[in-house]
Design a protein around this motif. Structure first.
Motif, PDB file in Angstrom:
ATOM      1  N   GLY A  36       0.816  -1.212   0.000  1.00 15.31           N
ATOM      2  CA  GLY A  36       0.000   0.000   0.000  1.00 15.31           C
ATOM      3  C   GLY A  36       0.850   1.263   0.000  1.00 15.31           C
ATOM      4  O   GLY A  36       1.069   1.899  -1.031  1.00 15.31           O
ATOM      5  N   ARG A  40       6.280   1.626   3.101  1.00 15.00           N
ATOM      6  CA  ARG A  40       6.473   0.167   3.189  1.00 15.00           C
ATOM      7  C   ARG A  40       7.360  -0.310   2.049  1.00 15.00           C
ATOM      8  O   ARG A  40       8.226  -1.166   2.236  1.00 15.00           O
ATOM      9  N   MET A  83      -4.478   2.350  -2.257  1.00 17.48           N
ATOM     10  CA  MET A  83      -5.519   1.534  -1.614  1.00 17.48           C
ATOM     11  C   MET A  83      -6.659   1.160  -2.556  1.00 17.48           C
ATOM     12  O   MET A  83      -7.069   1.959  -3.401  1.00 17.48           O
ATOM     13  N   ARG A 107       1.142  -9.612  -2.701  1.00 20.85           N
ATOM     14  CA  ARG A 107       0.720  -8.423  -1.968  1.00 20.85           C
ATOM     15  C   ARG A 107       1.110  -8.565  -0.503  1.00 20.85           C
ATOM     16  O   ARG A 107       0.851  -9.608   0.118  1.00 20.85           O
ATOM     17  N   SER A 110      -1.772  -4.632   5.112  1.00 19.74           N
ATOM     18  CA  SER A 110      -2.319  -4.697   6.462  1.00 19.74           C
ATOM     19  C   SER A 110      -3.783  -5.145   6.386  1.00 19.74           C
ATOM     20  O   SER A 110      -4.414  -5.059   5.330  1.00 19.74           O
ATOM     21  N   MET A 223      -8.573  -4.775   1.415  1.00 24.35           N
ATOM     22  CA  MET A 223      -9.237  -4.100   0.303  1.00 24.35           C
ATOM     23  C   MET A 223      -8.681  -4.374  -1.100  1.00 24.35           C
ATOM     24  O   MET A 223      -9.075  -3.683  -2.037  1.00 24.35           O
ATOM     25  N   GLU A 224      -7.749  -5.304  -1.272  1.00 24.93           N
ATOM     26  CA  GLU A 224      -7.160  -5.482  -2.610  1.00 24.93           C
ATOM     27  C   GLU A 224      -6.962  -6.926  -3.052  1.00 24.93           C
ATOM     28  O   GLU A 224      -6.865  -7.216  -4.246  1.00 24.93           O
TER      29      GLU A 224
HETATM   30  C1  R1P Z   1      -6.730   0.605   4.612  1.00 28.73           C
HETATM   31  O1  R1P Z   1      -6.199   1.180   5.748  1.00 28.73           O
HETATM   32  C2  R1P Z   1      -5.661   0.038   3.710  1.00 28.73           C
HETATM   33  O2  R1P Z   1      -4.844  -0.877   4.459  1.00 28.73           O
HETATM   34  C3  R1P Z   1      -4.873  -2.171   3.855  1.00 28.73           C
HETATM   35  C4  R1P Z   1      -6.184  -2.161   3.100  1.00 28.73           C
HETATM   36  O3  R1P Z   1      -6.238  -3.197   2.153  1.00 28.73           O
HETATM   37  C5  R1P Z   1      -6.244  -0.758   2.559  1.00 28.73           C
HETATM   38  O4  R1P Z   1      -5.462  -0.576   1.420  1.00 28.73           O
HETATM   39  O5  R1P Z   1      -3.793  -2.461   3.024  1.00 28.73           O
HETATM   40  P1  R1P Z   1      -2.390  -1.668   2.916  1.00 28.73           P
HETATM   41  O6  R1P Z   1      -1.795  -1.641   4.294  1.00 28.73           O
HETATM   42  O7  R1P Z   1      -1.550  -2.449   1.968  1.00 28.73           O
HETATM   43  O8  R1P Z   1      -2.688  -0.304   2.374  1.00 28.73           O
END
Ligand code: R1P
Ligand code: URA
Length: 348
Positions: A36, A40, A83, A107, A110, A223-224
């Motif tokens: 994301g 990171r 995101m 991927r 979080s 979310m992905e």
């Molecule tokens: C939301 O806070 C984000 O965090 C999680 C969710 O999938 C969303 O993208 O992933 P990332 O930490 O990779 O962004």
């Protein structure tokens, strides 16, 4: 937008840069970690062989960051994707246009965890994912019930769990609790579609219970991942006219910020003699494929209400990043299935 794009169906600059990621052939490796936030990506990039200032870095106008280098001699890219499923869609489709052969994408993201026994700071490696989408045909203003306010898809499996694909489930260590082979749910929002209660009429008070009842072994919410697994399962090499894609030699200005500026990294074909004709779909080679996997870091436990500390989040993403780099680099891919080194930013 400063560049001229040539094709409304799949917009690219004259020198082959895709519209949103700003990349072109030879700038992104076959083995990819998708994260994301850019911080990171930078944390994980500290494990790459190159000194930080020698890594290829491209930040697109839309804020996608791609870092390409080597891990123990193996070319890898780390892409910060932002995101949500729409961003994952840009990344998978546009990277796919920029790399020849197999794509191995993991991927590292979080998540919120629905397993009370997994504390924040744990890792979860799902083997499948469902999508959870707000149902816009539902009457959010006046419906007396919550039935059908959210649509839950059937699961799609990670290609890491089948057919000779990389295992990203690391050996357990005392420092990090790891659970593998669970099911994930990718929601179209952080709030309503993950059962968070806010001041909006979301009809989601019982969404978590509904999800748990509908999806056996459900463990994480983010979310992905669903869209990554889904696209990996439906991609097929597209025959191109004459089986060749020619990158025209141009030095047109482009939007991305690329570093280091002065190295070979900016010197992809600059004269007609250097223009490359890349054979994307050789008939003798087995068809290229996309292999996808995900590693979820438990930042929130939705049952206990705990949230991870910044220190633990940082150490966990580095730990997970190194393990995934090891898994990706250790996964054997025949040279015929890899993007040619010549002319790439990872050429030695
Ligand atoms: C939301 O806070 C984000 O965090 C999680 C969710 O999938 C969303 O993208 O992933 P990332 O930490 O990779 O962004
Ligand atoms: N990311 C999510 O999408 N949900 C969480 O609860 C935590 C991180």
């Amino acid at each position: 937008m400063k560049d001229t794009f040539l094709d409304a169906n799949f917009p690219k600059t004259a020198d082959g840069r895709v519209y949103h990621l700003g990349l072109r052939m030879g700038e992104v490796a076959n083995r990819i970690i998708a994260v994301g936030p850019p911080s990171r990506a930078e944390d994980i990039a500290t494990f790459l062989d190159e000194r930080s200032e020698d890594l290829f870095r491209l930040t697109s106008e839309r804020a996608f960051l791609t870092i390409t280098g080597h891990y123990k001699g193996v070319p890898v890219s780390i892409v910060s994707i932002g995101m949500g499923n729409p961003n994952m869609d840009f990344v998978v489709r546009e990277v796919r246009e920029c790399v020849q052969g197999d794509m191995l994408m993991v991927r590292i993201g979080s998540c919120g965890c629905l397993d009370e026994s997994l504390p924040v700071g744990s890792l979860v490696v799902p083997s499948a994912s469902v999508a959870v989408n707000r149902n816009y045909d539902f009457d959010f203003q006046s419906s007396p019930s919550n039935d059908n306010a959210y649509l839950i898809s059937k699961p799609v499996i990670a290609l890491s769990t089948s057919n000779n694909a990389p295992s990203v489930c690391p050996e357990p260590e005392p420092a990090v609790e790891i659970k593998c082979n669970t099911v994930n749910a990718s929601a179209d929002s952080f709030y309503s579609s993950q059962g968070r209660l806010t001041s909006f009429l979301d009809h989601n008070e019982d969404l978590i219970e509904r999800l748990q009842a509908r999806v056996p072994n459900l463990s994480t919410l983010e979310m992905e991942t669903f869209h990554l697994f889904h696209l990996a399962s439906v991609w097929r090499p597209r025959p191109l006219e004459g089986n060749h894609l020619t990158i025209p030699p141009t030095n047109l200005p482009v939007d991305p910020t690329i570093s280091p500026r002065s190295s070979k990294f900016t010197a992809l074909p600059s004269s007609p003699a250097q223009a490359k004709s890349i054979n994307l779909h050789s008939e003798s080679a087995p068809a290229a494929r996309i292999r996808a996997a995900a590693v979820h870091m438990v930042f929130a436990n939705r049952i206990t209400g705990d949230f991870v500390t910044p220190e633990r989040a940082e150490s966990l993403q580095k730990w997970a990043g190194e393990k995934v780099l090891q898994a990706l680099a250790g996964f054997a891919v025949d040279a015929s299935r890899l993007h040619p080194e010549e002319g790439s930013v990872w050429e030695s």
